[in-house]
Design an enzyme around this catalytic site. Structure first.
Site, PDB file in Angstrom:
ATOM      1  N   GLN A   1     -28.728  19.920  -9.813  1.00 23.24           N
ATOM      2  CA  GLN A   1     -29.707  18.856 -10.072  1.00 23.24           C
ATOM      3  C   GLN A   1     -30.613  18.702  -8.851  1.00 23.24           C
ATOM      4  O   GLN A   1     -30.456  17.788  -8.060  1.00 23.24           O
ATOM      5  CB  GLN A   1     -28.949  17.547 -10.341  1.00 23.24           C
ATOM      6  CG  GLN A   1     -29.819  16.389 -10.696  1.00 23.24           C
ATOM      7  CD  GLN A   1     -30.129  16.356 -12.162  1.00 23.24           C
ATOM      8  OE1 GLN A   1     -29.233  16.291 -12.975  1.00 23.24           O
ATOM      9  NE2 GLN A   1     -31.398  16.391 -12.498  1.00 23.24           N
ATOM     10  N   PHE A   2     -31.603  19.605  -8.706  1.00 28.91           N
ATOM     11  CA  PHE A   2     -32.479  19.541  -7.538  1.00 28.91           C
ATOM     12  C   PHE A   2     -33.284  18.255  -7.487  1.00 28.91           C
ATOM     13  O   PHE A   2     -33.715  17.821  -6.414  1.00 28.91           O
ATOM     14  CB  PHE A   2     -33.406  20.763  -7.471  1.00 28.91           C
ATOM     15  CG  PHE A   2     -34.580  20.704  -8.400  1.00 28.91           C
ATOM     16  CD1 PHE A   2     -35.800  20.215  -7.946  1.00 28.91           C
ATOM     17  CD2 PHE A   2     -34.478  21.131  -9.718  1.00 28.91           C
ATOM     18  CE1 PHE A   2     -36.896  20.155  -8.790  1.00 28.91           C
ATOM     19  CE2 PHE A   2     -35.557  21.075 -10.567  1.00 28.91           C
ATOM     20  CZ  PHE A   2     -36.773  20.581 -10.104  1.00 28.91           C
ATOM     21  N   THR A   3     -33.451  17.593  -8.626  1.00 27.68           N
ATOM     22  CA  THR A   3     -34.252  16.366  -8.650  1.00 27.68           C
ATOM     23  C   THR A   3     -33.610  15.222  -7.870  1.00 27.68           C
ATOM     24  O   THR A   3     -34.272  14.209  -7.618  1.00 27.68           O
ATOM     25  CB  THR A   3     -34.550  15.922 -10.092  1.00 27.68           C
ATOM     26  OG1 THR A   3     -33.321  15.680 -10.783  1.00 27.68           O
ATOM     27  CG2 THR A   3     -35.362  16.975 -10.837  1.00 27.68           C
TER      28      THR A   3
END
Length: 149
Positions: A78-80
């Site tokens: 989940q790079f966000t």
């Protein structure tokens, strides 16, 4: 490295029509890898998550870890989690690790969890995923390996 840790009764990740990861009770961990992260960050979070005491003991007190409770962990990249929303209306992601580095540290985190004895399942890195999370409680914690919060 940042993690959103949710206690669940069930977690499932699908890519298209294929189920790529599934667990019963345990944690779904949404994992973001930062530009400055190292294998030490992965080790710290894996140990912390494996030993978080947020499952009820025989007296109903949150006193047991996922290891002690016989649970599993579903890890979803989940790079966000490194999105910066302080300016404007579109998040910036410059604090997130580039994909080639992030995938290595994501895999290191999963390896560390497994080495601690935690059964793991995974999403698929850099894929559009549908994530089913059946919260239990709910119990949701946000962890940062740099202890920013």
């Amino acid at each position: 490295m940042r993690a959103v840790v949710q206690r669940v009764s069930r977690g499932v990740v699908t890519v298209g029509e294929e189920t790529v990861g599934e667990i019963g009770h345990g944690f779904v961990v949404l994992l973001g890898v930062g530009r400055e992260d190292t294998p030490d960050d992965a080790a710290y979070l894996a140990e912390k998550i494996a030993n978080l005491r947020v499952f009820a003991d025989e007296n109903g007190k949150l006193n047991r870890s996922v290891l002690e409770n016989g649970g599993s962990v579903l890890v979803v990249s989940q790079f966000t989690l490194f999105g910066d929303c302080r300016k404007g209306r579109r998040p910036g992601f410059s604090a997130a690790a580039p994909p080639e580095r992030a995938v290595e540290l994501y895999a290191e985190f999963v390896r560390r969890l497994a080495a601690l004895g935690v059964p793991t399942a995974q999403g698929r890195f850099q894929e559009h995923m549908e994530v089913l999370i059946v919260n239990d409680g709910p119990v949701t914690l946000i962890l940062d390996s740099r202890k920013l919060f």
